[in-house]
Motif scaffolding. Structure first.
Motif, short mmCIF file in Angstrom:
data_model
loop_
_atom_site.label_atom_id
_atom_site.label_comp_id
_atom_site.label_asym_id
_atom_site.label_seq_id
_atom_site.Cartn_x
_atom_site.Cartn_y
_atom_site.Cartn_z
N GLU A 141 0.83 -1.21 0.00
CA GLU A 141 0.00 0.00 0.00
C GLU A 141 0.87 1.25 0.00
O GLU A 141 0.61 2.21 -0.75
CB GLU A 141 -0.91 0.00 1.23
CG GLU A 141 -2.07 -0.98 1.13
CD GLU A 141 -2.94 -0.94 2.37
OE1 GLU A 141 -2.75 -0.03 3.21
OE2 GLU A 141 -3.81 -1.82 2.52
N TRP A 142 1.91 1.27 0.85
CA TRP A 142 2.80 2.44 0.90
C TRP A 142 3.63 2.55 -0.37
O TRP A 142 3.93 3.66 -0.81
CB TRP A 142 3.70 2.36 2.13
CG TRP A 142 3.00 2.75 3.39
CD1 TRP A 142 2.63 1.95 4.42
CD2 TRP A 142 2.55 4.07 3.72
NE1 TRP A 142 1.97 2.69 5.39
CE2 TRP A 142 1.91 3.98 4.98
CE3 TRP A 142 2.61 5.31 3.09
CZ2 TRP A 142 1.36 5.10 5.61
CZ3 TRP A 142 2.05 6.41 3.72
CH2 TRP A 142 1.44 6.30 4.96
N GLU A 143 4.00 1.42 -0.95
CA GLU A 143 4.75 1.48 -2.22
C GLU A 143 3.86 2.07 -3.31
O GLU A 143 4.31 2.85 -4.14
CB GLU A 143 5.23 0.08 -2.60
CG GLU A 143 6.38 -0.41 -1.72
CD GLU A 143 6.76 -1.84 -2.03
OE1 GLU A 143 6.00 -2.52 -2.77
OE2 GLU A 143 7.82 -2.29 -1.56
N ARG A 144 2.58 1.66 -3.29
CA ARG A 144 1.64 2.24 -4.27
C ARG A 144 1.47 3.73 -4.00
O ARG A 144 1.38 4.54 -4.93
CB ARG A 144 0.30 1.51 -4.21
CG ARG A 144 0.30 0.14 -4.83
CD ARG A 144 -1.11 -0.38 -5.04
NE ARG A 144 -1.78 -0.60 -3.78
CZ ARG A 144 -1.77 -1.74 -3.12
NH1 ARG A 144 -1.11 -2.78 -3.61
NH2 ARG A 144 -2.43 -1.88 -1.98
N ALA A 200 2.27 9.25 -5.40
CA ALA A 200 2.75 10.59 -5.05
C ALA A 200 3.77 11.07 -6.09
O ALA A 200 3.76 12.24 -6.50
CB ALA A 200 3.37 10.58 -3.66
N SER A 201 4.67 10.17 -6.51
CA SER A 201 5.66 10.53 -7.53
C SER A 201 4.98 10.88 -8.85
O SER A 201 5.35 11.86 -9.52
CB SER A 201 6.64 9.37 -7.73
OG SER A 201 7.36 9.11 -6.55
N ALA A 202 3.98 10.07 -9.22
CA ALA A 202 3.27 10.34 -10.48
C ALA A 202 2.51 11.66 -10.41
O ALA A 202 2.52 12.45 -11.37
CB ALA A 202 2.30 9.18 -10.77
N ALA A 233 5.98 8.03 2.31
CA ALA A 233 5.60 6.71 1.81
C ALA A 233 6.82 5.80 1.69
O ALA A 233 6.76 4.61 2.03
CB ALA A 233 4.90 6.85 0.45
N GLU A 234 7.92 6.35 1.21
CA GLU A 234 9.15 5.56 1.07
C GLU A 234 9.65 5.10 2.44
O GLU A 234 10.06 3.95 2.61
CB GLU A 234 10.22 6.41 0.37
CG GLU A 234 11.50 5.65 0.09
CD GLU A 234 12.53 6.53 -0.59
OE1 GLU A 234 13.65 6.05 -0.82
OE2 GLU A 234 12.22 7.70 -0.88
N GLU A 254 9.50 21.09 -7.01
CA GLU A 254 10.63 20.18 -7.25
C GLU A 254 11.28 19.75 -5.95
O GLU A 254 11.79 18.63 -5.83
CB GLU A 254 11.65 20.85 -8.17
CG GLU A 254 11.19 20.95 -9.63
CD GLU A 254 12.18 21.74 -10.48
OE1 GLU A 254 12.15 21.55 -11.71
OE2 GLU A 254 12.96 22.53 -9.91
N ASN A 255 11.28 20.67 -4.96
CA ASN A 255 11.91 20.36 -3.67
C ASN A 255 10.95 19.75 -2.67
O ASN A 255 11.36 19.37 -1.57
CB ASN A 255 12.52 21.64 -3.07
CG ASN A 255 13.65 22.19 -3.93
OD1 ASN A 255 14.40 21.43 -4.55
ND2 ASN A 255 13.77 23.50 -3.98
N ASP A 256 9.67 19.68 -3.02
CA ASP A 256 8.66 19.14 -2.10
C ASP A 256 8.53 17.63 -2.30
O ASP A 256 7.88 17.18 -3.23
CB ASP A 256 7.31 19.83 -2.34
CG ASP A 256 6.24 19.33 -1.37
OD1 ASP A 256 6.62 18.64 -0.40
OD2 ASP A 256 5.06 19.63 -1.58
N ASN A 257 9.16 16.87 -1.41
CA ASN A 257 9.13 15.41 -1.49
C ASN A 257 8.55 14.80 -0.21
O ASN A 257 8.82 13.64 0.11
CB ASN A 257 10.53 14.85 -1.72
CG ASN A 257 11.10 15.30 -3.05
OD1 ASN A 257 10.45 15.17 -4.08
ND2 ASN A 257 12.31 15.86 -3.03
N ILE A 258 7.74 15.57 0.53
CA ILE A 258 7.26 15.11 1.83
C ILE A 258 6.43 13.82 1.69
O ILE A 258 6.68 12.82 2.37
CB ILE A 258 6.41 16.21 2.50
CG1 ILE A 258 7.30 17.41 2.84
CG2 ILE A 258 5.76 15.67 3.78
CD1 ILE A 258 6.54 18.58 3.42
N GLN A 259 5.45 13.84 0.78
CA GLN A 259 4.59 12.67 0.63
C GLN A 259 5.37 11.47 0.11
O GLN A 259 5.19 10.34 0.58
CB GLN A 259 3.43 13.00 -0.34
CG GLN A 259 2.46 14.04 0.19
CD GLN A 259 1.74 13.57 1.44
OE1 GLN A 259 1.48 12.38 1.61
NE2 GLN A 259 1.42 14.50 2.32
#
Length: 498
Positions: free
Chosen positions: A182-185, A190-192, A347-348, A338-343
């Motif tokens: 679920e977290w990988e999805r 989130a990346s998509a 998840a990662e 571009e710098n916002d990778n919180i989600q």
């Protein structure tokens, strides 16, 4: 735990049947179809319930098989048992739509809650599955050595893979895998979503740049399209005609005056000249006014056009400035995104944490399984040694659940020994598993014709072991052999005749 009394209010063939039991070995004696297996099923069912199957299977399941012969809707009973130092009564209505079982502490005169787990605590956490696979041994019937060996291997495989029937590392691992996926999805999603938002911003930035370029080009074309030069009137030409006219008028006036004075011409000629010059001057002045008016109109028109061009120029410049501001904001938004990778990072991180938990669980389960597996194997060989008089003191249970017995000089597989010995291995395994899984509360041993295939020597060894190692055994039999052996061994016993 000690079962003191079973009250079959209406169960199978029994109505208001009260049966007493005691600590130690109880012999439930009766002929075929006397109700021994009915009582055996009731003692399990009152503690754990009797599940009704669905569809065609419901016609032959235990629920249907033991429906009361009279008044089937009245399907209930109770049991009085001792746990710790107190007595408890458990009442159960087996009818499918009935309420849950009711539990009472007879010693304290207190009603307890089955729903909140009081019964489970008294049973030491044992489930029906644990009981059926350990202390409750149903009719083994007459089976071939191959069939019994296969059943023993299946029992070992289930025990090894499922642990203690309560702790389910495989189930926990499955749950963790599902959560990790679920977290990988979520990470992929989130990346998509981020990439989609970035593409959208990049498209808006490109479109804004194109708008700015288009506005600048239009402004440049507007400015280069103006000559920037004004038509300046020729002062000489403008002034040349009035001077010549004035000179001509003066000349005519002088000539006329001379003619009047010198040549004695009539004053009428001089008057005509003056009138002609006056008319000419009036026409000239009128023409000049018309030219001034046209010039003013032209100048006003040029001024209006210039104002319009200036307004358009200002509009273009303001629009370009607005677009530049918009472009700046979009570029800042792009940089922030571009710098916002919180989600994505969350998840990662969760996926990595769960993956680590999976590894730790697998390792812990392996260690636990190994320790319990070693305990089980060691205890099996101890019990088997007592049952066989020391003939088989050890053996091997390999990873494929193949059992080999140690005869002292070699290992033999189960198919190489007698069926009676295989029965003893099966019994030793169940008793060892019961000690492992029911440590908190030892449950009564229920044996329904379990020793039918035992010879006298094996039967005596089994009865002696039960007397020395179990608080209560309820043995269902249709023969006198068990009673005779108990008398011979001088082991106390209690008879229940049905």
């Amino acid at each position: 735990m000690i079962i003191k009394e079973a009250f079959l209010k209406n169960f199978g063939k029994f109505q208001k049947k009260r049966i007493e039991f005691r600590q130690g070995i109880n012999i439930v004696y009766g002929g075929n179809e006397s109700g021994k297996t009915t009582l055996y099923t009731f003692l399990q069912g009152v503690f754990f319930g009797i599940r009704r199957k669905r569809g065609p299977a419901s016609r032959t399941d235990a629920y249907t098989k033991y429906l009361p012969w009279e008044n089937p809707s009245w399907y209930e009973g109770s049991v009085l048992f001792q746990a710790g130092e107190k007595d408890f009564r458990l009442e159960r209505n087996f009818e499918k739509n009935a309420r849950e079982a009711e539990l009472y502490c007879v010693t304290d005169g207190e009603k307890m809650s089955v729903q909140e787990g009081d019964l489970e605590i008294l049973l030491g956490g044992a489930t029906q599955r644990i009981y059926e696979n350990t202390a409750a041994v149903g009719q083994l019937k007459s089976r071939t050595e191959e069939g019994l060996t296969a059943e023993l291997r299946e029992y070992l495989a289930n025990f090894q893979t499922e642990g203690d029937f309560r702790m389910d590392p495989e189930g926990a691992g499955k749950l963790l895998r599902e959560k990790r996926k679920e977290w990988e999805r979520a990470e992929k999603e989130a990346s998509a979503n981020k990439e989609k938002a970035l593409d959208k911003l990049r498209d808006r930035i490109q479109y804004t740049r194109e708008e700015i370029q288009n506005l600048e080009e239009r402004l440049e074309r507007m400015e280069t399209g103006e000559s920037g030069q004004k038509v300046i009137p020729d002062a000489d030409k403008e002034m040349g005609f009035p001077l010549a006219a004035a000179a001509a008028c003066l000349f005519l006036l002088l000539a006329g005056g001379t003619a009047v004075l010198v040549f004695k011409v009539s004053w009428l000629l001089l008057l005509l000249i003056l009138i002609a010059e006056a008319v000419f001057l009036m026409r000239y002045l009128r023409s000049g006014k018309e030219m001034d008016r046209e010039q003013r109109m032209e100048e006003e028109k040029e001024a209006s056009e210039e104002a319009k061009k200036k307004g358009r120029r200002l509009s273009y410049e303001e629009n370009i400035q607005d677009k530049n501001n918009q472009l700046f904001n979009l570029q800042e938004e792009l940089e922030e995104l571009e710098n916002d990778n919180i989600q994505i990072l969350k998840a990662e991180k969760e996926a990595r944490s769960i993956a680590l938990a999976e590894k730790m669980l697998a390792k812990a389960a392996g260690n636990l399984q190994s320790r319990k597996g070693n305990f089980l194997k060691n205890r099996v060989w101890e019990i088997l040694s007592e049952l066989t008089g020391g003939k088989y003191q050890g053996g091997i249970i390999d990873e494929n659940f193949q059992v080999r017995l140690d005869t002292g000089d070699k290992y033999v597989e189960l198919h190489q020994v007698s069926q009676g010995t295989v029965e003893q291995v099966y019994f030793a395994l169940r008793m060892a598993a019961g000690e492992l899984l029911c440590r908190e509360e030892e449950l009564p041993v229920l044996l329904d014709e379990t020793f039918a295939m035992y010879d006298d020597k094996r039967l005596m060894a089994a009865l002696e072991w039960l007397y020395e190692n179990r608080k209560q055994t309820i043995l269902f039999t249709c023969t006198n052999r068990e009673i005779q052996m108990l008398e011979k061994l001088r082991i106390p016993w209690y008879l229940v005749h049905i």
